[in-house]
Structures are given as structure tokens and as C-alpha cells.
Scaffold this motif. Structure first.
Motif, PDB file in Angstrom:
ATOM      1  N   LEU A   1      53.664  51.528  39.763  1.00  0.00           N
ATOM      2  CA  LEU A   1      52.852  52.727  39.977  1.00  0.00           C
ATOM      3  C   LEU A   1      53.623  53.947  39.490  1.00  0.00           C
ATOM      4  CD1 LEU A   1      51.461  52.127  43.608  1.00  0.00           C
ATOM      5  CD2 LEU A   1      50.287  51.727  41.433  1.00  0.00           C
ATOM      6  N   SER A   2      52.894  54.943  39.062  1.00  0.00           N
ATOM      7  CA  SER A   2      53.531  56.197  38.664  1.00  0.00           C
ATOM      8  C   SER A   2      53.727  57.073  39.886  1.00  0.00           C
ATOM      9  CB  SER A   2      52.659  56.933  37.637  1.00  0.00           C
ATOM     10  OG  SER A   2      51.464  57.399  38.252  1.00  0.00           O
ATOM     11  N   SER A   3      54.568  58.076  39.757  1.00  0.00           N
ATOM     12  CA  SER A   3      54.823  58.970  40.890  1.00  0.00           C
ATOM     13  C   SER A   3      53.551  59.701  41.316  1.00  0.00           C
ATOM     14  CB  SER A   3      55.922  59.971  40.533  1.00  0.00           C
ATOM     15  OG  SER A   3      55.564  60.714  39.373  1.00  0.00           O
ATOM     16  N   GLY A   4      52.668  59.993  40.368  1.00  0.00           N
ATOM     17  CA  GLY A   4      51.435  60.681  40.706  1.00  0.00           C
ATOM     18  C   GLY A   4      50.471  59.840  41.508  1.00  0.00           C
ATOM     19  N   GLN A   5      50.645  58.518  41.496  1.00  0.00           N
ATOM     20  CA  GLN A   5      49.751  57.630  42.240  1.00  0.00           C
ATOM     21  C   GLN A   5      50.143  57.481  43.697  1.00  0.00           C
ATOM     22  OE1 GLN A   5      50.118  54.437  39.112  1.00  0.00           O
ATOM     23  NE2 GLN A   5      47.925  54.226  39.479  1.00  0.00           N
ATOM     24  N   ILE A   6      51.334  57.927  44.066  1.00  0.00           N
ATOM     25  CA  ILE A   6      51.761  57.803  45.464  1.00  0.00           C
ATOM     26  C   ILE A   6      51.999  59.167  46.096  1.00  0.00           C
ATOM     27  CG2 ILE A   6      52.786  55.535  45.039  1.00  0.00           C
ATOM     28  CD1 ILE A   6      55.536  56.885  45.170  1.00  0.00           C
ATOM     29  N   THR A   7      51.604  60.224  45.409  1.00  0.00           N
ATOM     30  CA  THR A   7      51.720  61.567  45.959  1.00  0.00           C
ATOM     31  C   THR A   7      50.392  62.296  45.815  1.00  0.00           C
ATOM     32  OG1 THR A   7      52.494  62.492  43.854  1.00  0.00           O
ATOM     33  CG2 THR A   7      54.182  61.751  45.407  1.00  0.00           C
ATOM     34  N   GLN A   8      50.194  63.264  46.680  1.00  0.00           N
ATOM     35  CA  GLN A   8      49.002  64.092  46.606  1.00  0.00           C
ATOM     36  C   GLN A   8      49.353  65.486  47.112  1.00  0.00           C
ATOM     37  OE1 GLN A   8      45.576  62.460  48.553  1.00  0.00           O
ATOM     38  NE2 GLN A   8      44.161  63.901  47.630  1.00  0.00           N
ATOM     39  N   PRO A   9      48.917  66.543  46.418  1.00  0.00           N
ATOM     40  CA  PRO A   9      49.251  67.900  46.848  1.00  0.00           C
ATOM     41  C   PRO A   9      48.797  68.161  48.279  1.00  0.00           C
ATOM     42  CG  PRO A   9      48.304  67.927  44.642  1.00  0.00           C
ATOM     43  CD  PRO A   9      48.130  66.527  45.160  1.00  0.00           C
ATOM     44  N   LEU A  10      49.672  68.758  49.074  1.00  0.00           N
ATOM     45  CA  LEU A  10      49.336  69.042  50.464  1.00  0.00           C
ATOM     46  C   LEU A  10      48.136  69.975  50.580  1.00  0.00           C
ATOM     47  CD1 LEU A  10      52.911  69.444  51.988  1.00  0.00           C
ATOM     48  CD2 LEU A  10      51.193  67.748  52.652  1.00  0.00           C
ATOM     49  N   ARG A  11      48.066  70.948  49.689  1.00  0.00           N
ATOM     50  CA  ARG A  11      46.934  71.877  49.746  1.00  0.00           C
ATOM     51  C   ARG A  11      45.613  71.170  49.456  1.00  0.00           C
ATOM     52  NH1 ARG A  11      51.248  75.047  48.498  1.00  0.00           N
ATOM     53  NH2 ARG A  11      51.301  77.135  49.454  1.00  0.00           N
ATOM     54  N   ALA A  12      45.658  70.153  48.615  1.00  0.00           N
ATOM     55  CA  ALA A  12      44.437  69.383  48.342  1.00  0.00           C
ATOM     56  C   ALA A  12      44.054  68.525  49.546  1.00  0.00           C
ATOM     57  CB  ALA A  12      44.634  68.513  47.099  1.00  0.00           C
TER      58      ALA A  12
END
Length: 209
Positions: free
Chosen positions: A56-67
Motif C-alpha cells: 500500500l502507498s502512504s496515501g492509502q493508510i492516511t487521511q487528512p484530519l480536517r477531512a
């Protein structure tokens, strides 16, 4: 006569699972919440090993807190690192990304800043078994794995040994991922054996062709 009552100020340190559960529990409460985290994203830690193995890429296991919290009208997110707490004055001191300081007065304080890996009194293991708690940890392990595959691709022997890690459960899971999904390894390894992953204690896992 002004009958307005100011909402209680709640400061939450940490945007991990504990911090987000606290925010959601206070969603309809008459409080003003400030969520403080040194990262702008929420990290799903259980999938760090898949990021480390490159599945998995780093973007697939993170999500912006504001979102994540965009529908929580009583919450504001602050990108900062807590540097201290004055429990008598009820103030959190923090440093923002640009190096400036900020003081956050509070009525209630919730601390959910996470944990560090423990070596059970054997800190000398740290150099052989790196931690897997942050995104930087996972990317560091990924660099080592990809470097090992890079070296394996250049050898002429039929058998390439890829040393992944020792005494680390996430290392074992990461290697298992690579064994199940060998097509995701972007290297041409010696045939017919794709490689052998050394896990520790003499145990090796052969990656299929």
C-alpha cells in the motif's frame, strides 16, 4: 442581561484513534474542541506493515484530519507539537509548524499521544528491530526492503537472500505480504527462485516465482 454561556474548552492532544474517538463522542456536546497533532493526517497504524512492504502507498493508510472531521462544527484542528502543559493555569503550550509558539487555555484536557515500542529492558535490540509506529518508520523499512531487492536483482546466483528484520512481528507480516503478492515487487529477481526472506532466528521464508 447577557445570558450567553461560553462553551467549555476542550483540548485534545493527538489525532490517533483515541483522539478521534474523543472528538466524535463530543460531537453534540456544548463544547469547543481543539485537536492538536504534529501531523495533518490521521494514520491507520494497523496497515503500517503493508505500507512498509510496498503493498500500500502512504496515501492509502492516511487521511487528512480536517477531512475526517469536516462535519464536526465544534472542532478546529491545529497543526502543532505540544511542548508542555501548565496544569495549574490550565494551558497547553505548543509549537506550530513555522516555529511560533501558541498557548491553548482549556477547561478539559484529553491526552492521547500514543505509545512507543518497548524492548522489555533490552534497548540494544533497537538497532536490529526498528519500530513500526509512525509513517516515517514504515517508509524507512520500505527503503531497506527495496534496497535489498535492488541488490538481489544484480546478483547472478539463483538464490537471493533478502534480510527484512529480526524480532519484529510487522516484519514477518510484511514478508508474508510479499510472498502472497510477489507480482507487486518491481524487481526482476533471479529465476526460478524469486528470493528468500530472512526473518530472524535462522528462519527463512522463500518467495514464490
Amino acid at each position: 442581561m447577557d445570558d450567553h454561556i461560553a462553551p467549555r474548552r476542550v483540548v485534545i492532544l493527538g489525532g490517533g484513534f483515541a483522539g478521534l474517538f474523543a472528538v466524535r463522542a463530543l460531537r453534540r456536546a456544548p463544547v469547543a474542541v481543539t485537536l492538536v497533532d504534529r501531523n495533518a493526517h490521521h494514520l491507520f497504524q494497523p496497515l503500517l506493515y503493508q505500507c512498509a512492504s510496498g503493498i500500500l502507498s502512504s496515501g492509502q493508510i492516511t487521511q487528512p484530519l480536517r477531512a475526517v472531521l469536516r462535519r464536526h462544527g465544534n472542532v478546529r484542528c491545529l497543526l502543532a507539537t505540544a511542548t508542555g502543559v501548565d496544569v495549574y493555569a490550565r494551558v497547553v503550550h505548543a509549537e506550530r509548524a513555522d516555529g511560533t509558539s501558541v498557548s491553548l487555555p482549556y477547561d478539559e484536557l484529553i491526552v492521547g499521544i500514543g505509545v512507543k515500542q518497548s524492548y522489555f529492558g533490552h534497548n540494544e535490540f533497537a538497532q536490529h528491530a526498528p519500530g513500526m509506529k509512525t509513517l516515517d518508520d514504515a517508509l524507512a523499512v520500505r527503503r531497506k526492503i527495496y534496497c535489498a531487492f535492488e541488490m538481489a536483482e544484480s546478483v547472478t546466483e539463483r538464490r537471493a537472500v533478502v534480510k527484512v528484520g529480526r524480532f519484529h512481528a510487522s516484519g514477518v507480516l510484511g514478508v508474508a505480504d510479499l510472498a502472497v503478492h510477489p507480482h507487486r515487487v518491481p524487481h526482476r529477481l533471479p529465476e526460478p527462485v524469486r528470493g528468500t526472506a530472512q526473518l530472524g532466528g535462522g528462519l527463512r521464508l522463500r518467495l514464490p516465482t
